[in-house]
Design a protein around this motif. Structure first.
Motif, PDB file in Angstrom:
ATOM      1  N   HIS A   1       0.831  -1.207   0.000  1.00 24.35           N
ATOM      2  CA  HIS A   1       0.000   0.000   0.000  1.00 24.35           C
ATOM      3  C   HIS A   1       0.866   1.257   0.000  1.00 24.35           C
ATOM      4  O   HIS A   1       1.933   1.297   0.611  1.00 24.35           O
ATOM      5  N   LEU A   2       0.388   2.272  -0.676  1.00 26.37           N
ATOM      6  CA  LEU A   2       1.169   3.496  -0.888  1.00 26.37           C
ATOM      7  C   LEU A   2       1.086   4.490   0.270  1.00 26.37           C
ATOM      8  O   LEU A   2       1.983   5.319   0.434  1.00 26.37           O
ATOM      9  N   ASP A   3       0.038   4.451   1.049  1.00 20.74           N
ATOM     10  CA  ASP A   3      -0.120   5.456   2.106  1.00 20.74           C
ATOM     11  C   ASP A   3       0.652   5.078   3.361  1.00 20.74           C
ATOM     12  O   ASP A   3       1.111   3.938   3.519  1.00 20.74           O
ATOM     13  N   MET A   4       0.810   6.051   4.254  1.00 22.95           N
ATOM     14  CA  MET A   4       1.484   5.820   5.533  1.00 22.95           C
ATOM     15  C   MET A   4       0.716   6.496   6.662  1.00 22.95           C
ATOM     16  O   MET A   4      -0.103   7.395   6.436  1.00 22.95           O
ATOM     17  N   VAL A   5       0.976   6.049   7.863  1.00 18.02           N
ATOM     18  CA  VAL A   5       0.345   6.627   9.051  1.00 18.02           C
ATOM     19  C   VAL A   5       1.072   7.920   9.441  1.00 18.02           C
ATOM     20  O   VAL A   5       2.283   7.910   9.656  1.00 18.02           O
ATOM     21  N   PRO A   6       0.372   9.046   9.543  1.00 15.20           N
ATOM     22  CA  PRO A   6       1.014  10.312   9.886  1.00 15.20           C
ATOM     23  C   PRO A   6       0.994  10.580  11.396  1.00 15.20           C
ATOM     24  O   PRO A   6       0.146  11.310  11.908  1.00 15.20           O
ATOM     25  N   GLN A   7       1.925   9.988  12.111  1.00 15.47           N
ATOM     26  CA  GLN A   7       2.032  10.213  13.556  1.00 15.47           C
ATOM     27  C   GLN A   7       3.323  10.950  13.867  1.00 15.47           C
ATOM     28  O   GLN A   7       4.380  10.672  13.276  1.00 15.47           O
TER      29      GLN A   7
ATOM     30  N   GLY B   1       6.333   1.268   2.940  1.00 14.48           N
ATOM     31  CA  GLY B   1       7.215   1.808   1.915  1.00 14.48           C
ATOM     32  C   GLY B   1       8.331   0.871   1.495  1.00 14.48           C
ATOM     33  O   GLY B   1       8.700   0.825   0.318  1.00 14.48           O
ATOM     34  N   ILE B   2       8.870   0.102   2.445  1.00 11.90           N
ATOM     35  CA  ILE B   2       9.938  -0.837   2.092  1.00 11.90           C
ATOM     36  C   ILE B   2       9.388  -1.956   1.209  1.00 11.90           C
ATOM     37  O   ILE B   2      10.014  -2.360   0.221  1.00 11.90           O
ATOM     38  N   GLY B   3       8.201  -2.457   1.546  1.00  6.94           N
ATOM     39  CA  GLY B   3       7.588  -3.483   0.711  1.00  6.94           C
ATOM     40  C   GLY B   3       7.300  -2.982  -0.691  1.00  6.94           C
ATOM     41  O   GLY B   3       7.565  -3.668  -1.681  1.00  6.94           O
ATOM     42  N   VAL B   4       6.757  -1.768  -0.785  1.00  9.81           N
ATOM     43  CA  VAL B   4       6.494  -1.170  -2.092  1.00  9.81           C
ATOM     44  C   VAL B   4       7.794  -1.006  -2.869  1.00  9.81           C
ATOM     45  O   VAL B   4       7.870  -1.304  -4.067  1.00  9.81           O
ATOM     46  N   SER B   5       8.838  -0.550  -2.196  1.00  8.87           N
ATOM     47  CA  SER B   5      10.132  -0.343  -2.851  1.00  8.87           C
ATOM     48  C   SER B   5      10.693  -1.652  -3.401  1.00  8.87           C
ATOM     49  O   SER B   5      11.284  -1.680  -4.486  1.00  8.87           O
TER      50      SER B   5
ATOM     51  N   ALA C   1      -4.513   1.893  -2.407  1.00 12.33           N
ATOM     52  CA  ALA C   1      -4.722   3.224  -1.826  1.00 12.33           C
ATOM     53  C   ALA C   1      -5.360   3.124  -0.444  1.00 12.33           C
ATOM     54  O   ALA C   1      -6.138   2.213  -0.158  1.00 12.33           O
ATOM     55  N   THR C   2      -4.988   4.053   0.417  1.00 17.15           N
ATOM     56  CA  THR C   2      -5.669   4.328   1.685  1.00 17.15           C
ATOM     57  C   THR C   2      -5.882   3.067   2.523  1.00 17.15           C
ATOM     58  O   THR C   2      -6.964   2.830   3.045  1.00 17.15           O
ATOM     59  N   GLU C   3      -4.831   2.278   2.650  1.00 15.75           N
ATOM     60  CA  GLU C   3      -4.920   1.065   3.459  1.00 15.75           C
ATOM     61  C   GLU C   3      -5.075   1.392   4.936  1.00 15.75           C
ATOM     62  O   GLU C   3      -5.847   0.750   5.659  1.00 15.75           O
ATOM     63  N   GLU C   4      -4.341   2.395   5.399  1.00 12.94           N
ATOM     64  CA  GLU C   4      -4.245   2.635   6.836  1.00 12.94           C
ATOM     65  C   GLU C   4      -5.529   3.164   7.460  1.00 12.94           C
ATOM     66  O   GLU C   4      -5.712   3.056   8.669  1.00 12.94           O
ATOM     67  N   THR C   5      -6.401   3.757   6.692  1.00 11.89           N
ATOM     68  CA  THR C   5      -7.611   4.345   7.261  1.00 11.89           C
ATOM     69  C   THR C   5      -8.887   3.727   6.700  1.00 11.89           C
ATOM     70  O   THR C   5      -9.917   4.390   6.635  1.00 11.89           O
ATOM     71  N   GLY C   6      -8.825   2.473   6.315  1.00 10.06           N
ATOM     72  CA  GLY C   6     -10.043   1.822   5.866  1.00 10.06           C
ATOM     73  C   GLY C   6      -9.889   0.838   4.736  1.00 10.06           C
ATOM     74  O   GLY C   6     -10.867   0.226   4.300  1.00 10.06           O
ATOM     75  N   MET C   7      -8.657   0.661   4.221  1.00  6.00           N
ATOM     76  CA  MET C   7      -8.404  -0.286   3.133  1.00  6.00           C
ATOM     77  C   MET C   7      -9.271   0.015   1.908  1.00  6.00           C
ATOM     78  O   MET C   7      -9.770  -0.894   1.234  1.00  6.00           O
ATOM     79  N   ASP C   8      -9.424   1.289   1.608  1.00  2.00           N
ATOM     80  CA  ASP C   8     -10.302   1.715   0.517  1.00  2.00           C
ATOM     81  C   ASP C   8      -9.890   1.127  -0.826  1.00  2.00           C
ATOM     82  O   ASP C   8     -10.744   0.727  -1.633  1.00  2.00           O
ATOM     83  N   GLY C   9      -8.587   1.100  -1.087  1.00  2.00           N
ATOM     84  CA  GLY C   9      -8.117   0.580  -2.367  1.00  2.00           C
ATOM     85  C   GLY C   9      -8.419  -0.890  -2.535  1.00  2.00           C
ATOM     86  O   GLY C   9      -8.879  -1.327  -3.605  1.00  2.00           O
ATOM     87  N   ALA C  10      -8.174  -1.671  -1.493  1.00  2.00           N
ATOM     88  CA  ALA C  10      -8.460  -3.108  -1.564  1.00  2.00           C
ATOM     89  C   ALA C  10      -9.957  -3.358  -1.730  1.00  2.00           C
ATOM     90  O   ALA C  10     -10.384  -4.210  -2.517  1.00  2.00           O
ATOM     91  N   ILE C  11     -10.763  -2.597  -0.994  1.00  2.00           N
ATOM     92  CA  ILE C  11     -12.211  -2.757  -1.080  1.00  2.00           C
ATOM     93  C   ILE C  11     -12.719  -2.376  -2.472  1.00  2.00           C
ATOM     94  O   ILE C  11     -13.614  -3.014  -3.022  1.00  2.00           O
ATOM     95  N   GLY C  12     -12.127  -1.336  -3.051  1.00  2.16           N
ATOM     96  CA  GLY C  12     -12.601  -0.839  -4.342  1.00  2.16           C
ATOM     97  C   GLY C  12     -12.008  -1.528  -5.555  1.00  2.16           C
ATOM     98  O   GLY C  12     -12.419  -1.241  -6.685  1.00  2.16           O
ATOM     99  N   LEU C  13     -11.053  -2.440  -5.353  1.00  2.00           N
ATOM    100  CA  LEU C  13     -10.429  -3.125  -6.488  1.00  2.00           C
ATOM    101  C   LEU C  13     -11.444  -4.019  -7.193  1.00  2.00           C
ATOM    102  O   LEU C  13     -12.086  -4.864  -6.570  1.00  2.00           O
ATOM    103  N   LYS C  14     -11.564  -3.862  -8.497  1.00  5.34           N
ATOM    104  CA  LYS C  14     -12.531  -4.634  -9.263  1.00  5.34           C
ATOM    105  C   LYS C  14     -11.940  -5.964  -9.727  1.00  5.34           C
ATOM    106  O   LYS C  14     -10.737  -6.071  -9.979  1.00  5.34           O
ATOM    107  N   ALA C  15     -12.799  -6.949  -9.823  1.00  7.48           N
ATOM    108  CA  ALA C  15     -12.385  -8.244 -10.363  1.00  7.48           C
ATOM    109  C   ALA C  15     -12.003  -8.089 -11.827  1.00  7.48           C
ATOM    110  O   ALA C  15     -12.521  -7.222 -12.535  1.00  7.48           O
ATOM    111  N   GLY C  16     -11.066  -8.922 -12.275  1.00  6.80           N
ATOM    112  CA  GLY C  16     -10.696  -8.956 -13.676  1.00  6.80           C
ATOM    113  C   GLY C  16      -9.555  -8.038 -14.074  1.00  6.80           C
ATOM    114  O   GLY C  16      -9.086  -8.093 -15.216  1.00  6.80           O
TER     115      GLY C  16
END
Length: 486
Positions: free
Chosen positions: A76-82, A117-121, A143-158
């Motif tokens: 995932h591309l996003d990171m936690v901003p702490q 980021g290391i995994g993505v790299s 996208a947006t894994e850290e605050t709801g996994m939006d990208g995984a949820i929105g990924l379409k089949a195929g």
């Protein structure tokens, strides 16, 4: 010149160094998504960005490897901003100030973004390499894994063609994750009832709970760390019983999936009781510090005199909020019967925040069991409804059931043992890996998750071990060369 990009293996670290320069907090990922698209296009590879912000890049097989099963590397591309409260940093615009600290890479007062980021790299390094041998490769950057996994949820089949998914979001080298917990958010909202009848002859104090370690609410939940919200309301209940204090404001925690490290509140006490109040808080502070000394040596509970507020929370609401937060289930609720030492079900009372019209309490429930997850969410719902709050259950996502007969698991176990002389540890993570969601869309995928050692993710103490990145990369390269044929 950055010292990060010169670390071995430079194929990985040079890309991670680029990511450090690009702001990428969750919900503000346009810059990093555009960078990833350009990365793929500059390599001349098929690259797409879907409607929810996921980036997919495809690389053909090298000569002689065309009959291997297709591999999808996913991160995932996003990171936690702490950040620490005394650190000046704008996550939407500022680069991460990373540096080498012995055997580790860490950041100056903020999260590092090694998660993920290391995994993505590493996945992008596979795409960029002209020497690696591999079958068909796809990289899926969500996208947006850290605050709801939006990208995984929105990924379409195929959209993806591969048969094997290698997720890069496990944070202990030598550990293979083969399952993960599902989760659900429990959000309780109290209608904010204020009164301008501020008690006369009162003294105002800022009550501050700081110095806790925090951490990932799944990965670290079993460590017994302090929860700043729980500490704050424990103290508030005690001092209210003794002195009848008033609460004017509360801001505790900041992220749903991070154990809250800090909580700040504005409280009032009768001026004649101020000295006794300060002494009582001091006693409570010492008691709580003594309880947590082995896991939270830097816990700080302080009072500072403050300006008098123009309004305070009505006493009835204060009482209901205090009792509900203090009573709500938190931490580990049940351990697994089938995987000893693994947390099955937990809750993180992550945020208590007073807004303009409401006071909102956010909890994140996790479990390998769908029924246990829903039962604990219902228990929290009951707790807050009894206190008069409205409650919403949202963001439910499925877990990933371990498959010990997995073909890629068997291949990678044997390869790891041969390469390093010891067998890997198998883990079902008490965290919301995207594999659960992705596998519910692509049901044919054979999935596994690996990664280098990252400590204290989701906190400013986050760091990644340099030697394990090298080992992880070497194993990744060997795995590509040994992917089963179709």
């Amino acid at each position: 010149m950055s010292e990060i990009k010169n670390i071995q293996p430079t194929e990985v670290w040079s890309i991670f160094d680029q990511m450090l320069q690009i702001p990428r907090p969750s919900k503000h990922e346009e810059k990093i998504q555009d960078w990833a698209v350009k990365f793929g296009e500059d390599l001349g590879l098929e690259t797409i960005k879907d409607e929810v912000g996921n980036v997919i890049i495809r690389k053909p097989a090298t000569a002689g490897m065309e009959n291997c099963k297709g591999v999808i590397f996913q991160g995932h591309l996003d990171m936690v901003p702490q950040k620490n409260s005394d650190k000046v940093h704008d996550f939407a615009n500022d680069p991460i100030e990373a540096y080498v600290d012995g055997d580790w890479v860490t950041a100056n007062g903020t999260t590092l973004g090694a998660d993920n980021g290391i995994g993505v790299s590493s996945a992008l390094a596979v795409l960029a390499s002209k020497t690696l041998k591999h079958g068909p490769v796809e990289v899926l950057l969500t996208a947006t894994e850290e605050t709801g996994m939006d990208g995984a949820i929105g990924l379409k089949a195929g959209l993806l063609n591969g048969e094997i998914l290698i997720n890069t979001d496990t944070e202990d080298e030598g550990t293979f994750s083969i399952g993960c917990a599902g989760g659900i958010d429990v959000i309780a909202s109290f209608k904010k009832k204020m009164t301008q009848k501020v008690p006369k002859k009162s003294t105002a104090f800022n009550l501050k709970v700081t110095g806790l370690k925090g951490g990932h609410s799944g990965v670290d939940i079993h460590l017994g760390r302090g929860n700043a919200n729980k500490v704050f309301f424990r103290i508030l209940k005690e001092v209210n019983a003794a002195f009848g204090v008033s609460l004017a404001d509360i801001q505790g925690g900041s992220l749903r999936n991070a154990i809250p490290r800090e909580a700040f509140g504005l409280v009032l006490v009768k001026a004649k009781d101020a000295d006794d109040f300060v002494a009582k808080v001091g006693v409570l502070a010492e008691e709580i510090k003594a309880e947590l000394i082995n896991v939270e040596p830097n816990l700080s509970i302080e009072l500072e005199t403050a300006e008098m507020p123009k309004a305070i929370i009505k006493k009835g609401l204060q009482k209901k909020l205090t009792n509900a937060v203090w009573a709500a289930p938190n931490d580990v609720v049940r351990m697994s019967d089938t995987m000893p030492g693994t947390v099955e079900t937990s809750s993180n009372l992550a945020i208590v925040k007073a807004g303009e019209k409401t006071i909102e309490v956010s909890c994140l429930v996790r479990s390998f069991s769908e029924t246990a997850k829903n039962a604990l969410a219902s228990r929290l719902e009951s707790t807050f409804k009894l206190a008069g709050a409205s409650v919403v259950l949202e963001g439910s996502y499925p877990g990933w059931k371990p498959d010990v007969q997995s073909e890629i698991l068997e291949v990678m176990k044997n390869l790891y043992t041969k390469q390093f002389g010891n067998a890997p540890e198998l883990l079902a993570m008490h965290a919301g890996l995207e594999c659960g969601i992705l596998g519910s869309t692509y049901t044919n995928w054979d999935m596994i998750s690996i990664g280098p050692t990252i400590k204290f993710p989701h906190s400013p103490d986050e760091k990644v071990n340099i030697k394990t990145v090298q080992k992880y990369w070497e194993f990744l390269v060997a795995t590509l060369e040994n992917i089963p044929v179709k």
